[in-house]
Every structure is written in structure tokens, then in C-alpha cells.
Design an enzyme around this catalytic site. Sequence first.
Site, short mmCIF file in Angstrom:
data_model
loop_
_atom_site.label_atom_id
_atom_site.label_comp_id
_atom_site.label_asym_id
_atom_site.label_seq_id
_atom_site.Cartn_x
_atom_site.Cartn_y
_atom_site.Cartn_z
N LYS A 1 0.84 -1.21 0.00
CA LYS A 1 0.00 0.00 0.00
C LYS A 1 0.88 1.25 0.00
O LYS A 1 0.55 2.27 -0.62
CB LYS A 1 -0.91 -0.02 1.24
CG LYS A 1 -1.69 1.27 1.49
CD LYS A 1 -3.13 1.16 1.11
CE LYS A 1 -3.90 2.46 1.11
NZ LYS A 1 -4.64 2.72 2.35
N SER B 1 -5.52 13.74 -2.98
CA SER B 1 -4.93 12.84 -1.98
C SER B 1 -5.01 13.45 -0.59
O SER B 1 -5.15 14.67 -0.43
CB SER B 1 -3.46 12.57 -2.33
OG SER B 1 -2.68 13.68 -1.96
P1 NAD Z 1 -8.37 12.39 10.12
O1 NAD Z 1 -7.44 13.54 10.24
O2 NAD Z 1 -9.67 12.57 9.40
O3 NAD Z 1 -8.72 11.81 11.57
C1 NAD Z 1 -7.79 11.72 12.60
C2 NAD Z 1 -8.54 11.99 13.91
O4 NAD Z 1 -7.65 11.74 14.99
C3 NAD Z 1 -9.04 13.43 14.06
O5 NAD Z 1 -10.43 13.43 14.32
C4 NAD Z 1 -8.24 13.96 15.27
O6 NAD Z 1 -8.98 14.87 16.07
C5 NAD Z 1 -7.96 12.67 16.02
N1 NAD Z 1 -6.83 12.72 16.96
C6 NAD Z 1 -5.62 13.36 16.82
N2 NAD Z 1 -4.83 13.11 17.88
C7 NAD Z 1 -5.53 12.28 18.71
C8 NAD Z 1 -5.24 11.66 19.96
N3 NAD Z 1 -4.06 11.82 20.58
N4 NAD Z 1 -6.19 10.88 20.53
C9 NAD Z 1 -7.39 10.69 19.91
N5 NAD Z 1 -7.72 11.25 18.72
C10 NAD Z 1 -6.80 12.04 18.13
O7 NAD Z 1 -7.52 11.21 9.44
P2 NAD Z 1 -8.03 10.04 8.47
O8 NAD Z 1 -8.16 10.57 7.07
O9 NAD Z 1 -9.17 9.34 9.09
O10 NAD Z 1 -6.72 9.10 8.45
C11 NAD Z 1 -6.37 8.27 9.54
C12 NAD Z 1 -5.32 7.27 9.06
O11 NAD Z 1 -5.90 6.44 8.03
C13 NAD Z 1 -4.09 7.92 8.40
O12 NAD Z 1 -2.95 7.16 8.65
C14 NAD Z 1 -4.43 7.89 6.90
O13 NAD Z 1 -3.29 7.93 6.07
C15 NAD Z 1 -5.14 6.54 6.83
N6 NAD Z 1 -6.06 6.38 5.70
C16 NAD Z 1 -6.94 7.39 5.38
C17 NAD Z 1 -7.81 7.19 4.31
C18 NAD Z 1 -8.84 8.24 3.94
O14 NAD Z 1 -9.49 8.07 2.90
N7 NAD Z 1 -9.09 9.25 4.75
C19 NAD Z 1 -7.78 5.99 3.58
C20 NAD Z 1 -6.88 4.99 3.97
C21 NAD Z 1 -6.02 5.19 5.04
#
Ligand code: NAD
Length: 308
Positions: free
Chosen positions: A186, A256
Site C-alpha cells: 500500500k 490525496s
Molecule cells: P483524520 O485527520 O480525518 O482523523 C484523525 C482523527 O484523529 C481526528 O479526528 C483527530 O482529532 C484525532 N486525533 C488526533 N490526535 C488524537 C489523539 N491523541 N487521541 C485521539 N484522537 C486524536 O484522518 P483520516 O483521514 O481518518 O486518516 C487516519 C489514518 O488512516 C491515516 O494514517 C491515513 O493515512 C489513513 N487512511 C486514510 C484514508 C482516507 O481516505 N481518509 C484511507 C486509507 C487510510
Amino acid sequence: MKIAVVGAGAMGCLYGGLLSDVGNQVFLVDVWQEHVDVINQKGLSISGVSGDRRITSIRATTSAMDVGICDLVIIFVKSTATRLAVQHAQPLIGADTLVLTLQNGLGNAEVISESVGEDKVIAGVTAHGSTLLGPGAVRHAGQGPTVIGSLVPRKDNRLEKICTAFQQAGLETVVDDNVMGLIWGKLMANIGINALTAITGLQNGELLQYAETEELLEKAVQEAREVARVKGITIKEEDPVAYVKSVCRKTAENRSSMLQDITRGSRTEIDVINGAIVAEGLRLGVETPVNRVLTLLVRTIEKKPAVQ
Ligand code: NAD
């Protein structure tokens, strides 16, 4: 199953919401108070490719102390916050808890293992996509398989139980024991797409419309492929460059996550994606000049004051 999702953003809400909707006891743990309040007062709204729904069975909190020990803890913060999130998650983790990461980038499973022990960690990849629309609302942007595996061989069937729970929630899931191969596979797509789109502002598909960005994509992925080979990682994709280009075509109109982070002025995951390839390359004696330039450019854009 009692499940806590730590980091209830775009992906955490998607997985947590779908798992709650089929009867699991799900708690979202996030540091964002307004988001937590909206979910508790009005429910969690999920729209998009899996249909539109409002989930009122789910509970949200800023404190893991409110939740207690869970069967499964899913860490879904950005990789930059993993260490802190796992510290926050300690009250959720008991002797029989498994901790799952489906985050992008290198090093998350290792950071979680340092804190909870390798035998409790399961890791994998997801092909779902999700976007946070605002407090209490996400859009399910794209669907695809979830692949999970254990870091160490298991004698129990807890991994299979999690797989079944995910399938019941409509999340197509399989178990695969080559966890590092999955994560590195990935990673190839993130290596080829994220930094280049963040720097240029292009959508994923547009990277293939310019000979210049196409060449940089190819070189960045080839460097990462060589680092993986020297490290002894077996990835499923025989031709990672062709695979990354197919991802560009399939997600042609996507911006992205790294481009979205740059646009919002948020910190990106560059250090666990292209930056991690540079670090591994240095350690293993593999040259990674394209990934180094991409890393330095994204770090510069992150530091640059926003234009008023
Ligand atoms: P996001 O930024 O939407 O969500 C992250 C959340 O974590 C936020 O709501 C934030 O407030 C919270 N947060 C930050 N610090 C924290 C803490 N210490 N304790 C609890 N909560 C905390 O991120 P996302 O897009 O959901 O991505 C999350 C992971 O998944 C990343 O590694 C990303 O690369 C991966 N990912 C994302 C997608 C996508 O489409 N969004 C797809 C595949 C993988």
C-alpha cells in the site's frame, strides 16, 4: 464485540459507524470536543457509496477512561499522532485486547507494539476512502477490501472473529499473514501519489497527464521498491509502478490526503511515507534521491506561512 476507535476522523468514523450499525458496542475516542458533542447529541452521519445513514447507537468521548477495557481497539489517528494516541488508549487495553492499525505509512505497528506488546497488535491495509465533512459527519468516498494480519503467529481465533465482525458490518475483509508485505504494498501507492499531488496541487489521475510528474512517480516508486527488496520485504504487486498508475486511474478525481492536509495547513504524513523510504534507504545503503527531494519539498510547504 466491544470496540473503541481512537482517532475518530474520516476513517475512524467510517469503521466505527459501520461496526456500530450492526450491533457492536462501539466507542469513538477523539480529542476534538465539538465532534464528540455532535455525535452524542445527534448521532454520526455517514453518506456516500455505502448509502446515507445516521447512527445513534454509537457513543463518543474525549477520555478513554469513560470506556473501559475493550475486545478491540482500532487506532485511526494520523501517523504523526500514533504515539500519543496509544498512550491515551491505555485504559482501553486489557489482557485479551487486540489493537489494530490500518493507518498509512511505515512504523505505526512498531510504535504501538512498543507500548502494548507485539502479541496484542494486528495490522493491515484498507482500500476504503473517507472524507470528514465537519463535526459528526463523514462521506464514504470509495470502497475496497480490508486485509488484516497478526504481527506474531497466533494460536487463538480472535483475528478470525474480528474478520467476521468486519464482514458483518459490510467491510469486505480477509486475513493475510504477510503484514509487512501488505503495508509496504500500500505504501507504494502513497509514495507515488501523495507527495507529488501535495506539491503540484494535481488530482491523482492528473499525475499521468504530464510526462514530468509521471517520470517522478515512476522513479519514487522504483526507489521504494528497491529499498523493500534490500530489506527483504515481499510485496504482492509484481510491478509496483503499474499498480500505482492503476490506482491513479481508479482514483483519478481524488485529491490525496496529503494534498488535503497541505490545503488545510495541517501536518502531513510525509515522514512515514517518502521520508521513511529515505531513512530506510540510508540505513540499507540504497540511494533514494527522488524521495529525498519530495520529502524536503513537502516539509518546506508544511513550514511556509499560509498566504493571507
Ligand atoms: P483524520 O485527520 O480525518 O482523523 C484523525 C482523527 O484523529 C481526528 O479526528 C483527530 O482529532 C484525532 N486525533 C488526533 N490526535 C488524537 C489523539 N491523541 N487521541 C485521539 N484522537 C486524536 O484522518 P483520516 O483521514 O481518518 O486518516 C487516519 C489514518 O488512516 C491515516 O494514517 C491515513 O493515512 C489513513 N487512511 C486514510 C484514508 C482516507 O481516505 N481518509 C484511507 C486509507 C487510510
